[in-house]
Design an enzyme around this catalytic site. Structure first.
Site, short mmCIF file in Angstrom:
data_model
loop_
_atom_site.label_atom_id
_atom_site.label_comp_id
_atom_site.label_asym_id
_atom_site.label_seq_id
_atom_site.Cartn_x
_atom_site.Cartn_y
_atom_site.Cartn_z
N LYS A 96 0.86 -1.19 0.00
CA LYS A 96 0.00 0.00 0.00
C LYS A 96 0.89 1.23 0.00
O LYS A 96 2.04 1.18 0.42
CB LYS A 96 -0.88 0.01 1.26
N GLY A 207 -20.56 6.64 3.36
CA GLY A 207 -19.51 6.84 2.34
C GLY A 207 -20.15 6.80 0.97
O GLY A 207 -20.81 5.81 0.61
N GLY A 209 -18.51 7.64 -2.14
CA GLY A 209 -17.51 7.84 -3.19
C GLY A 209 -17.65 6.71 -4.20
O GLY A 209 -18.75 6.20 -4.43
N ASN A 210 -16.54 6.33 -4.78
CA ASN A 210 -16.55 5.29 -5.80
C ASN A 210 -17.28 4.03 -5.30
O ASN A 210 -18.25 3.57 -5.92
CB ASN A 210 -15.08 4.98 -6.19
N GLY A 212 -19.16 3.41 -2.41
CA GLY A 212 -20.51 3.59 -1.86
C GLY A 212 -21.54 3.95 -2.92
O GLY A 212 -22.66 3.43 -2.95
#
Ligand code: NAD
Length: 403
Positions: A96, A207, A209-210, A212
């Site tokens: 990461k 959430g 964003g992408n 959610g």
């Protein structure tokens, strides 16, 4: 400290699996911790790229741009990538990256500069057979394209498989955009089938964003009753037209801009609503021992990484709340990244329909594997996932002679 809470999860799994101290220490060890300070017009931003375990293959995991990222978080996220990649059977280790930066305060030009600077600092440790980044929170295909371009300029060769989540024009694949949500939704539907539940269940999504937003659309289209959604600014509760909310978000707004009559709620309140399904698609540590007793949902889907901490796990299990854990529920993104990487490496372009059905098969296969183990061993789904994943990593370590 998120990495501390991971140690608790490993301890629990190691008791069930009867692991030796040596095996536990191998599982907790990070193989490469690289950090640097990136400069942008006189300001300094700490940045990391960390590989946790790479016995199964090159490191694989996203890069996060967030104002609160620190080394502990990147270590935790890289660990989860090792477990996830192992669980779903991919030839990858876990990695990461992150930059402690608030992208909302930067221009597009500044984001491009910092993305290229990141590659200049870490390029020696990246590559299609070393460590392969992808998007994560507040990073996207545009950023992946700048990063690939910088990497290829430095190395004076084309190497599209060094990064995934790219635009189609640079070797990305169309399945990637909503793969995490699609995978989560496939797993949720299969789980509900096993529970003999209909689809009209009341759902709240934290959430937007992408991850959610895409799962909201899929669930809405299939008749789930989505009664609440939220983003970093707050949430709304009531009768929701999800398509309208998505339109507002895509125009740069927030979910609270939704104009129809609804109640405003906070990001804490959304977690505690009386719903059937709670989707966690924001950030880590949302459900802890402080609010776990207040959770009323029967089923929780972790699309975000690490939204529930280990103390909360115990409370949810005691209260008969089933969690579809992150490492399984959000694994769709990395499965599609794997398709992208292998296409880029081989130059062999596969048809979308073929990939879609392969994707579904992989997600269902992995879900069934976990579900069956949980029944056989009378375990929750998270511990079942950890057992399958840890076993595969330790087998690779043994095969390499390092155990
Ligand atoms: P994103 O940047 O597209 O969206 C994040 C969303 O969360 C935004 O709507 C933001 O407003 C909201 N948010 C931030 N803080 C919040 C808070 N405190 N409460 C409520 N909402 C908040 O990111 P994403 O790609 O959707 O990722 C979300 C989560 O899913 C992350 O944990 C990420 O690691 C995980 N994930 C994403 C993918 C993927 O492919 N997108 C894959 C695996 C895991």
């Amino acid at each position: 400290m998120i990495f501390e809470s991971i140690k608790k999860r490993i301890k629990k799994a190691s008791e069930i699996m009867n692991l030796s101290d040596r095996e536990i220490s191998v599982l907790l060890e990070h193989r490469q911790i690289n950090n640097s300070i990136l400069n942008l017009t006189g300001r300094e931003y700490p940045a990391w790229r960390i590989i946790h375990n790479n016995s199964l293959g090159p490191g694989k995991g996203g890069i996060r741009f967030h104002k609160d990222v620190d080394e502990d978080e990147v270590k935790a996220l890289s660990f989860w990538m090792s477990i996830k990649n192992s669980l779903v059977g991919l030839p990858y280790g876990g990695a990461k990256g992150g930059i402690r930066i608030n992208p909302k305060e930067l221009s597009e030009n500044e984001i491009e500069k910092i993305s290229r600077e990141y590659i200049r600092k870490f390029h020696e440790n990246l590559g299609e057979n070393k460590d392969i980044p992808a998007p994560d929170v507040y990073t996207n295909e545009r950023i992946m394209a700048w990063m690939l371009d910088e990497y290829e300029k430095i190395n004076n060769k084309k190497e599209p498989a060094m990064i995934t989540g790219k635009p189609l024009s640079l070797g990305g694949i169309s399945l990637r955009k909503d793969a995490t949500s699609r995978g989560g939704f496939i797993i949720l539907k299969n789980f509900l089938e096993k529970m003999n539940k209909s689809k009209k269940l009341k759902t709240a999504i934290q959430g937007f964003g992408n991850a959610g937003m895409n799962i909201a659309k899929m669930m809405y289209d299939e008749g789930f009753d989505i009664v609440a959604v939220s983003d970093s600014k707050g949430g709304i509760y009531g009768k929701l037209d999800i398509e309208e909310i998505i339109r507002k978000k895509q125009q740069g707004g927030k979910v609270e801009d939704y104009e129809k009559k609804v109640n405003k709620i906070t990001n804490q309140e959304i977690l505690e609503l009386d719903v059937d399904i709670l989707i966690l698609a924001a950030l880590e540590n949302q459900i802890t021992k402080d609010n776990a007793e207040k959770i009323k949902a029967r089923y929780i889907v972790e699309l975000a990484n690490g939204p529930i901490n280990p103390e909360a796990d115990e409370i949810l299990i005691k209260n008969n709340i089933t969690v579809l854990p992150d490492i399984l529920a959000n694994s769709g993104g990395v499965v599609v990244s794997y398709f992208e990487w292998s296409q880029n490496k081989t130059g062999n372009i596969l048809e979308e329909d073929f990939l879609k059905s392969k994707f579904e098969k992989i997600m269902i296969g992995n879900f069934n594997k976990v579900y069956e183990l949980s029944k056989e061993k009378k375990l929750d789904l998270r511990n079942s996932c950890y057992i399958i994943a840890i076993k595969r990593i330790l087998e690779a370590e043994k095969a390499r002679g390092s155990l």
